[in-house]
Design a protein around this motif. Structure first.
Motif, PDB file in Angstrom:
ATOM      1  N   ARG A   1      -3.438   1.810 -10.231  1.00 41.99           N
ATOM      2  CA  ARG A   1      -3.971   3.181 -10.472  1.00 41.99           C
ATOM      3  C   ARG A   1      -4.953   3.646  -9.539  1.00 41.99           C
ATOM      4  O   ARG A   1      -5.592   2.870  -8.980  1.00 41.99           O
ATOM      5  N   PHE A   2      -5.094   4.942  -9.381  1.00 39.25           N
ATOM      6  CA  PHE A   2      -6.428   5.675  -8.835  1.00 39.25           C
ATOM      7  C   PHE A   2      -7.247   6.077  -9.989  1.00 39.25           C
ATOM      8  O   PHE A   2      -6.875   5.874 -11.155  1.00 39.25           O
ATOM      9  N   THR A   3      -8.170   6.442  -9.583  1.00 38.97           N
ATOM     10  CA  THR A   3      -9.214   7.090 -10.631  1.00 38.97           C
ATOM     11  C   THR A   3      -8.654   8.175 -11.402  1.00 38.97           C
ATOM     12  O   THR A   3      -9.048   8.636 -12.560  1.00 38.97           O
TER      13      THR A   3
ATOM     14  N   GLU B   1       0.769  -1.335   0.133  1.00 42.16           N
ATOM     15  CA  GLU B   1       0.004  -0.036   0.085  1.00 42.16           C
ATOM     16  C   GLU B   1       0.911   1.362   0.034  1.00 42.16           C
ATOM     17  O   GLU B   1       1.647   1.543   0.850  1.00 42.16           O
TER      18      GLU B   1
ATOM     19  N   THR C   1      -5.921   8.159 -12.726  1.00 39.54           N
ATOM     20  CA  THR C   1      -5.172   7.687 -13.770  1.00 39.54           C
ATOM     21  C   THR C   1      -6.231   7.320 -14.800  1.00 39.54           C
ATOM     22  O   THR C   1      -5.802   7.445 -16.151  1.00 39.54           O
TER      23      THR C   1
ATOM     24  N   THR D   1      -0.014   8.698 -10.085  1.00 40.13           N
ATOM     25  CA  THR D   1      -0.932   9.480  -9.578  1.00 40.13           C
ATOM     26  C   THR D   1      -1.214   9.215  -8.139  1.00 40.13           C
ATOM     27  O   THR D   1      -0.622   8.069  -7.723  1.00 40.13           O
ATOM     28  N   ASP D   2      -1.896  10.167  -7.305  1.00 38.45           N
ATOM     29  CA  ASP D   2      -2.284   9.464  -6.029  1.00 38.45           C
ATOM     30  C   ASP D   2      -3.932   9.741  -6.208  1.00 38.45           C
ATOM     31  O   ASP D   2      -4.468  10.111  -7.221  1.00 38.45           O
ATOM     32  N   GLU D   3      -4.584   9.784  -4.962  1.00 44.35           N
ATOM     33  CA  GLU D   3      -5.929   9.936  -5.203  1.00 44.35           C
ATOM     34  C   GLU D   3      -6.393  11.354  -5.493  1.00 44.35           C
ATOM     35  O   GLU D   3      -7.560  11.494  -6.022  1.00 44.35           O
ATOM     36  N   HIS D   4      -5.603  12.413  -5.510  1.00 42.40           N
ATOM     37  CA  HIS D   4      -5.937  13.598  -5.830  1.00 42.40           C
ATOM     38  C   HIS D   4      -5.486  14.213  -7.037  1.00 42.40           C
ATOM     39  O   HIS D   4      -5.819  15.217  -7.673  1.00 42.40           O
TER      40      HIS D   4
ATOM     41  N   ARG E   1       0.987   5.585  -1.294  1.00 44.77           N
ATOM     42  CA  ARG E   1       0.388   6.761  -1.500  1.00 44.77           C
ATOM     43  C   ARG E   1       0.415   7.117  -3.087  1.00 44.77           C
ATOM     44  O   ARG E   1      -0.697   7.705  -3.720  1.00 44.77           O
TER      45      ARG E   1
ATOM     46  N   ARG F   1       0.949   5.510  -7.149  1.00 42.53           N
ATOM     47  CA  ARG F   1       0.719   4.573  -8.103  1.00 42.53           C
ATOM     48  C   ARG F   1       1.060   4.691  -9.331  1.00 42.53           C
ATOM     49  O   ARG F   1       0.865   5.890  -9.739  1.00 42.53           O
TER      50      ARG F   1
END
Length: 383
Positions: A252-254, A198, A256, A217-220, A200, A202
């Protein structure tokens, strides 16, 4: 409306596909359900849930509409990380009577894990340069590129789904853990074990008509977007991870997905705007340069001197060039729109040929803007 599809070094087969206007995804999905053979060799479906691509006439069970992506060349599918279906064999359906292509595709299917070299091709009694031209003409990429894409991405996918480096090594067809580590380290600047767990940040692949890109990317926000051949990629990733506590993992996060969708619209000629949030630390001057790059309209270019003038620092031409070269978010922060004062192309981390192709593509956006302006202008009727 101008044709935005990019020029290609490939020959007749690929040129025919590039000149073929793709119908809407809804029409193509209906053709997929009907197993319509008229699209064979001209349209391929990539299935996101399985990672394979097929002819529309493939007899396999049909995927859901939302899991389908349609492309007009096998190269586009391969560069996006999809492998050819073993049931409908979309590559062999394109080669006609060419025995060289058939032989190599059969060999690749039999040994997908093999680390192919030009010496291997020559050992089969084939001329490497002839093979290279034939594959480019028919598929848009070389045989060695096709094999390399498959091996590395298989390993990355295994890291994403299975987690263990040994599983990723086997999936990618490397003889030893050290060979797999070296391949990933050369490409990404870190060992495979550093890309698990895990984290921060990806990292994942995004395929484009100009070749695969790596996105972090990260979540933001989007932190990095580079073509995989960029020589500075490994050092950029190392610096990014060092400055971002929490590590890096494959996945990937969203965000990406968001940048991938925006890149697809950009290369398809539908929209040159990028709205994905970005995070790119730098000095106040570098930040000003990168902001200025994003203000250059698609289809236009600026010189380093013009940007320095616009920033009120006319003597800072070299500093502008350094900031431009330090940009690690390609295309979205369009450093490719900066050219020499004499109008010549200057250095570009993704390669000058990509810079030229990006500029050529974006000229189409100018044509669309001019057409729209003309349509809005009131017609004048002479007295």
């Amino acid at each position: 409306m101008p044709d935005f599809r990019l020029p290609t070094r490939a020959g007749a087969a690929i040129e025919d596909a590039m000149l073929f206007d793709l119908p809407s995804p809804e029409i193509l999905y209906d053709a997929l359900l009907a197993r319509d053979e008229r699209y064979d060799g001209r349209v391929f479906v990539c299935v996101t849930t399985t990672g394979i691509f097929c002819r529309l006439s493939c007899p396999a069970r049909k995927p859901k509409f939302e899991n389908c992506r349609f492309h007009d060349s096998a190269a586009a599918c391969i560069e996006r990380g999809f492998r050819p279906c073993l049931r409908c064999r979309p590559l062999t359906s394109m080669i006609g009577e060419d025995p060289v292509l058939a032989r190599l595709l059969t060999a690749l299917e039999a040994e997908p894990e093999r680390r192919w070299t030009e010496a291997d091709v020559a050992a089969l009694g084939l001329d490497p340069s002839t093979v290279r031209r034939s594959f480019r003409r028919n598929f848009g990429i070389t045989f060695l590129e096709m094999a390399r894409h498959a091996r590395i991405r298989a390993g990355m996918q295994a890291l994403k789904t299975e987690g263990r480096v040994i599983d990723a090594q086997v999936s990618a067809g490397f003889d030893s853990p050290s060979a797999f580590r070296e391949a990933v380290a050369r490409l990404l600047g870190c060992a495979p074990a550093a890309l698990r767990g895990e984290a921060r940040l990806r990292i994942d692949w995004i395929g484009t008509p100009l070749g695969p890109m790596v996105a972090v990317t990260d979540e933001h926000a989007l932190h990095l977007l580079e073509f995989v051949e960029r020589k500075a990629l490994a050092s950029e990733l190392k610096a990014l991870v060092a400055a971002s506590p929490g590590g890096l993992q494959v996945g990937r996060f969203t965000m990406t997905d968001r940048v991938e969708a925006e890149l697809e619209r950009f290369f398809a000629g539908r929209d040159a705007r990028f709205t994905v949030p970005i995070s790119q630390p730098g000095s106040a001057f570098a930040q000003a340069v990168w902001a200025a790059l994003r203000e250059i309209p698609a289809g236009e270019t600026r010189s380093y001197g013009a940007i320095a003038d616009a920033l009120g620092r006319p003597s800072a031409v070299r500093a502008v060039a350094r900031a431009n070269g330090a940009n690690r978010i390609a295309v979205v922060v369009p450093c490719h729109r900066v050219i020499g004062a004499d109008g010549s192309l200057t250095g570009y981390g993704g390669g000058l040929w990509r810079k030229q192709r990006l500029i050529e593509l974006e000229r189409g956006y100018l044509e669309i803007a001019a057409t729209r302006r003309a349509a809005l202008e009131p017609s004048v009727t002479p007295p």
